[in-house]
Scaffold this motif. Structure first.
Motif, short mmCIF file in Angstrom:
data_model
loop_
_atom_site.label_atom_id
_atom_site.label_comp_id
_atom_site.label_asym_id
_atom_site.label_seq_id
_atom_site.Cartn_x
_atom_site.Cartn_y
_atom_site.Cartn_z
N HIS A 141 23.89 37.57 35.94
CA HIS A 141 24.56 37.21 34.70
C HIS A 141 26.02 36.84 34.91
CE1 HIS A 141 20.98 39.11 32.87
NE2 HIS A 141 21.17 38.16 31.98
N ILE A 142 26.66 37.42 35.90
CA ILE A 142 28.03 36.99 36.23
C ILE A 142 28.02 35.55 36.72
CG2 ILE A 142 29.94 37.32 37.86
CD1 ILE A 142 29.42 40.34 37.61
N THR A 174 20.66 45.57 28.09
CA THR A 174 21.65 46.08 29.04
C THR A 174 21.76 47.59 28.96
OG1 THR A 174 22.92 44.04 28.84
CG2 THR A 174 24.05 45.93 29.78
N TYR A 175 21.81 48.10 27.75
CA TYR A 175 21.95 49.56 27.55
C TYR A 175 20.75 50.30 28.14
CZ TYR A 175 22.00 54.10 25.29
OH TYR A 175 21.98 55.45 25.05
N ILE A 176 19.55 49.79 27.89
CA ILE A 176 18.35 50.45 28.39
C ILE A 176 18.28 50.40 29.90
CG2 ILE A 176 15.82 50.29 28.48
CD1 ILE A 176 15.87 49.47 25.54
N LEU A 177 18.59 49.23 30.49
CA LEU A 177 18.49 49.07 31.94
C LEU A 177 19.48 49.96 32.68
CD1 LEU A 177 17.07 47.55 34.24
CD2 LEU A 177 18.82 45.80 34.07
N THR A 178 20.71 50.08 32.16
CA THR A 178 21.73 50.90 32.82
C THR A 178 21.55 52.39 32.56
OG1 THR A 178 23.22 50.53 30.94
CG2 THR A 178 23.46 49.08 32.86
N ILE A 199 26.27 39.90 28.10
CA ILE A 199 25.57 40.82 28.99
C ILE A 199 26.45 41.22 30.17
CG2 ILE A 199 23.61 41.03 30.59
CD1 ILE A 199 22.00 39.26 28.68
N SER A 200 27.19 40.26 30.74
CA SER A 200 28.07 40.56 31.87
C SER A 200 29.16 41.54 31.48
CB SER A 200 28.70 39.26 32.40
OG SER A 200 27.72 38.39 32.90
N ALA A 201 29.75 41.35 30.29
CA ALA A 201 30.78 42.27 29.81
C ALA A 201 30.20 43.66 29.61
CB ALA A 201 31.38 41.74 28.51
N MET A 240 28.93 49.60 34.59
CA MET A 240 28.79 49.70 36.05
C MET A 240 30.05 49.35 36.83
SD MET A 240 25.06 47.83 36.43
CE MET A 240 25.10 48.01 38.22
N GLY A 241 31.05 48.74 36.20
CA GLY A 241 32.20 48.25 36.94
C GLY A 241 31.91 46.91 37.58
N ILE A 242 32.85 46.42 38.39
CA ILE A 242 32.67 45.09 39.00
C ILE A 242 32.92 45.12 40.51
CG2 ILE A 242 33.26 43.85 36.89
CD1 ILE A 242 36.08 43.50 38.00
N SER A 243 32.75 46.30 41.11
CA SER A 243 33.09 46.43 42.54
C SER A 243 32.03 45.88 43.48
CB SER A 243 33.34 47.91 42.87
OG SER A 243 32.18 48.69 42.60
N HIS A 244 30.84 45.53 42.96
CA HIS A 244 29.73 45.12 43.83
C HIS A 244 29.35 43.65 43.65
CE1 HIS A 244 29.15 49.33 44.77
NE2 HIS A 244 29.05 49.61 43.48
N ILE A 245 30.28 42.81 43.23
CA ILE A 245 29.88 41.44 42.86
C ILE A 245 30.34 40.37 43.84
CG2 ILE A 245 29.88 42.05 40.42
CD1 ILE A 245 32.54 40.56 40.15
N ALA A 246 31.07 40.74 44.89
CA ALA A 246 31.57 39.73 45.83
C ALA A 246 30.47 39.27 46.78
CB ALA A 246 32.74 40.30 46.61
N GLY A 247 30.80 38.37 47.68
CA GLY A 247 29.87 37.94 48.72
C GLY A 247 28.70 37.14 48.19
#
Length: 254
Positions: free
Chosen positions: A56-57, A96-100, A190-192, A198-205
């Motif tokens: 989604h990002i 999003t709420y259910i999945l997280t 959804i991304s927001a 979850m934060g955004i620390s795992h989105i690079a690469g």
């Protein structure tokens, strides 16, 4: 070779995946999220919530580019756009709420079953294409369900909404352009929501690779939507998604 700490060679496969997935999505109004999510969850073992967040990002960028392209080419139905927008966003927030809130290993096989079902759906849809043209009647509930499944499955807005609108008889070119355009607002929401949970620390690469490939392909999708028959592409996407999802299910439960 590295840039800002990112191994550029390592993200080349993700660039190719992003390009190919967006070409299909731009032409058919579906499949970017489902293709990339199926590969990450089913073949690479990425947790469903993380895979959905990455998809989604990326789609915030690809859908913006694709939506503008479809607007330029006159592929958007304004009335249909607003009928899909609000229900789609509401469904995305719920998904999003259910999945997280659920453990990733618990929900993963069910997400893969859902993705496999979409693959079969696309295959059947391709074999039966096209329907007679008429105005779609069941739009708001479709947007709600499509938004929910998109967030919960890391993809599915396009396959669910586009396929159903086509079955109802809506004009294919307008459906593809409109669904792609609404998807931008859905993916931003959804991304927001994922970032909040979850934060955004795992989105690079890998995410960067998907963004590069997706943006590069997005302008061509609107052109392809006018010039190529969706029938063969629907069948091919259905076959690929069914096989990769089935493999992921076998790997998860095997």
């Amino acid at each position: 070779m590295e840039l800002f700490g990112i191994d550029l060679w390592a993200i080349v496969p993700f660039i190719l995946i992003g390009f190919a997935a967006q070409m299909v999505d731009g032409a058919l109004g579906m499949a970017f999220g489902v293709i990339t999510n199926t590969l990450m969850v089913g073949l690479l073992g990425v947790p469903p919530a993380l895979a959905s967040q990455r998809v989604h990002i990326v789609e915030c960028f690809t859908t913006a580019t694709s939506g503008i392209s479809h607007l330029i080419h006159g592929n958007i139905d304004k009335r249909l756009f607003f009928r899909l927008l609000i229900p789609g966003v509401i469904g995305g927030l719920i998904g999003t709420y259910i999945l997280t809130s659920i453990d990733g290993d618990t929900i993963k096989p069910f997400v893969l079953i859902y993705l496999a079902a979409i693959g079969v759906w696309l295959l059947v849809r391709g074999l039966l294409f096209p329907p007679k043209l008429r105005e779609a009647k069941h739009v708001a509930p479709l947007g709600l369900v499509g938004g929910f499944l998109d967030a919960a499955g890391g993809g599915g807005w396009g396959p669910v909404v586009t396929s159903n609108l086509l079955i109802q008889g809506a004009e294919p070119r307008k459906v593809v352009g409109t669904v792609n355009s609404v998807e931008f607002f859905l993916t931003v929401t959804i991304s927001a929501s994922f970032a909040l949970h979850m934060g955004i620390s795992h989105i690079a690469g890998p995410t960067l690779g998907l963004i590069i490939g997706g943006i590069a392909a997005a302008p061509f999708g609107a052109i392809v939507a006018k010039r190529i028959s969706p029938k063969v592409m629907l069948i091919m996407v259905g076959v690929v998604l069914s096989i990769t999802s089935a493999y992921g299910i076998w790997k998860a439960w095997g």
